[in-house]
Scaffold this motif. Structure first.
Motif, PDB file in Angstrom:
ATOM      1  N   ASN A   4       0.820  -1.411   0.024  1.00 46.06           N
ATOM      2  CA  ASN A   4      -0.044   0.056   0.092  1.00 46.06           C
ATOM      3  C   ASN A   4       0.839   1.303   0.012  1.00 46.06           C
ATOM      4  O   ASN A   4       0.524   2.185   0.751  1.00 46.06           O
ATOM      5  N   GLU A  29      -6.017   0.150  -7.254  1.00 41.46           N
ATOM      6  CA  GLU A  29      -6.105  -1.383  -6.730  1.00 41.46           C
ATOM      7  C   GLU A  29      -6.472  -2.057  -8.210  1.00 41.46           C
ATOM      8  O   GLU A  29      -6.139  -3.369  -8.089  1.00 41.46           O
ATOM      9  N   LYS A  32      -3.184  -3.128  -9.749  1.00 43.48           N
ATOM     10  CA  LYS A  32      -2.630  -4.186  -8.908  1.00 43.48           C
ATOM     11  C   LYS A  32      -3.212  -5.467  -9.230  1.00 43.48           C
ATOM     12  O   LYS A  32      -2.471  -6.515  -9.472  1.00 43.48           O
TER      13      LYS A  32
END
Length: 89
Positions: A4, A29, A32
């Motif tokens: 993070n 996100e 990712k």
């Protein structure tokens, strides 16, 4: 992203708090998930497109809403509504 540390890879001139920061965090996100080494765990391109559109059109759309849209898209694909043209992942 694994730890993070999104703020470390985003240009420091870009604000990652507030409404715009929410969009950036959701984009991070999504990115990712797209980078997952296990191709079966990466989203399909159709899912990516849906999520990007949700991020683009809403400053405050929760991730849960994006997840619901992706689940809906998956159910359409399972039923055969749009065909299976996005097999590469």
């Amino acid at each position: 992203m694994e730890e993070n540390r999104l703020s470390e890879i985003i240009d420091p001139r870009v604000k990652i708090d507030g409404e715009e920061g929410g969009q950036i965090r959701r984009f991070g996100e999504l990115a990712k998930r797209c980078l997952n080494l296990d191709g079966r765990k990466r989203p399909r391109m159709k899912q990516v497109g849906i999520e990007l559109e949700l991020i683009r059109t809403s400053n405050v759309a929760p991730v849960a809403a994006a997840t619901e849209e992706v689940e809906y898209a998956n159910s359409i694909e399972e039923v055969g509504g749009m065909g299976h043209i996005d097999h590469w992942h």
